[in-house]
Design a protein around this motif. Structure first.
Motif, PDB file in Angstrom:
ATOM      1  N   THR A 172       0.824  -1.193   0.000  1.00  0.00           N
ATOM      2  CA  THR A 172       0.000   0.000   0.000  1.00  0.00           C
ATOM      3  C   THR A 172       0.864   1.251   0.000  1.00  0.00           C
ATOM      4  OG1 THR A 172      -1.710  -1.166   1.236  1.00  0.00           O
ATOM      5  CG2 THR A 172      -1.838   1.225   1.216  1.00  0.00           C
ATOM      6  N   LEU A 173       0.495   2.208  -0.830  1.00  0.00           N
ATOM      7  CA  LEU A 173       1.252   3.449  -0.930  1.00  0.00           C
ATOM      8  C   LEU A 173       0.351   4.641  -0.667  1.00  0.00           C
ATOM      9  CD1 LEU A 173       3.237   2.823  -4.235  1.00  0.00           C
ATOM     10  CD2 LEU A 173       4.281   3.285  -2.020  1.00  0.00           C
ATOM     11  N   LYS A 174       0.879   5.619   0.036  1.00  0.00           N
ATOM     12  CA  LYS A 174       0.222   6.918   0.088  1.00  0.00           C
ATOM     13  C   LYS A 174       0.639   7.675  -1.170  1.00  0.00           C
ATOM     14  CE  LYS A 174       0.435   7.279   5.140  1.00  0.00           C
ATOM     15  NZ  LYS A 174       1.001   8.053   6.276  1.00  0.00           N
ATOM     16  N   LEU A 175      -0.284   8.423  -1.731  1.00  0.00           N
ATOM     17  CA  LEU A 175       0.072   9.187  -2.923  1.00  0.00           C
ATOM     18  C   LEU A 175       1.133  10.237  -2.616  1.00  0.00           C
ATOM     19  CD1 LEU A 175      -3.356   9.492  -4.719  1.00  0.00           C
ATOM     20  CD2 LEU A 175      -1.287   8.426  -5.611  1.00  0.00           C
ATOM     21  N   SER A 176       1.203  10.666  -1.368  1.00  0.00           N
ATOM     22  CA  SER A 176       2.281  11.582  -0.981  1.00  0.00           C
ATOM     23  C   SER A 176       3.641  10.902  -1.116  1.00  0.00           C
ATOM     24  CB  SER A 176       2.085  12.087   0.446  1.00  0.00           C
ATOM     25  OG  SER A 176       2.021  11.010   1.363  1.00  0.00           O
ATOM     26  N   ASP A 177       3.688   9.579  -0.825  1.00  0.00           N
ATOM     27  CA  ASP A 177       4.929   8.821  -0.995  1.00  0.00           C
ATOM     28  C   ASP A 177       5.301   8.695  -2.465  1.00  0.00           C
ATOM     29  OD1 ASP A 177       5.418   8.371   1.724  1.00  0.00           O
ATOM     30  OD2 ASP A 177       4.181   6.568   1.766  1.00  0.00           O
TER      31      ASP A 177
END
Length: 214
Positions: free
Chosen positions: A181-186
């Protein structure tokens, strides 16, 4: 750095945009798109085009930027291979080719997808098409070219364009597959760092994106 973003009115593009606007490493952001983004920011500029093939008419502007984050794209749902190729390969590659001619010193990052097929011979249609797209982009004469393959992504605070499916399923699935899972900020941070620092692989899976975001 000065960066170009496509797809800012979509989920991934808007998430990357908000990170760039908030990140001190980015001094200016140029959105290229077919319609205006709703919000305004001091370091945000726009280039509205009817067709992405028109960018060659704006070479003097595009020479000023160090990177392009290509976040525009469509779902493969309801598409056959021919139509998906037109909306993916035939959409991304000519744009990138024109940009590489205008500004070969640029870093070009393409948001692809998890399980993209680099062999171009697998059974999954969309994976073959994206694999062919990645393979072609990697041959272009950019200073740097990277293909991001995120899986499940979570929206950024303040983001409007988050797909309902991600709003519902993301928080439910994330605890069970946190490594995927990724945060779009990442995603945005990793793109910025790819331009600033580079990365040893042109294809970045979720683990690579998380590593580069730090």
């Amino acid at each position: 750095m000065k960066v170009i973003i496509t797809g800012a009115t979509g989920m991934v593009g808007e998430g990357v945009l908000l990170e760039c606007l908030d990140n001190a490493a980015v001094s200016e952001v140029l959105i290229i798109g077919r319609r205006t983004y709703e919000l305004t920011y001091p370091k945000l500029k726009e280039l509205i085009v009817k067709d992405f093939s028109e960018i060659s008419n704006h070479s003097e502007i595009l020479k000023q930027y160090e990177a392009c984050f290509f976040c525009a794209g469509v779902s493969s749902v309801g598409e056959n291979e021919d139509s998906f190729t037109k909306k993916t390969y035939d959409f991304v590659v000519p744009f990138a080719e024109s940009l590489s001619e205008i500004n070969p010193a640029m870093t070009f990052i393409y948001v692809s997808g998890n399980r993209t097929d680099s062999s171009e011979k697998g059974k999954v249609m969309w994976a073959r098409v994206k694999g062919r797209t990645e393979n072609t982009l990697m041959k272009l004469p950019f200073k740097g070219q990277y293909n991001f393959r995120p899986a499940i992504m979570k929206g950024t605070k303040g983001q409007k364009n988050v797909k309902t499916l991600y709003k519902i399923m993301g928080p439910l699935i994330a605890p069970f597959i946190s490594a995927k899972t990724l945060k779009l900020s990442d995603v945005g941070k990793a793109m910025i760092n790819a331009v600033a620092k580079g990365y040893p692989s042109q294809i970045l899976e979720t683990e690579d994106i998380l590593k580069l975001a730090k």
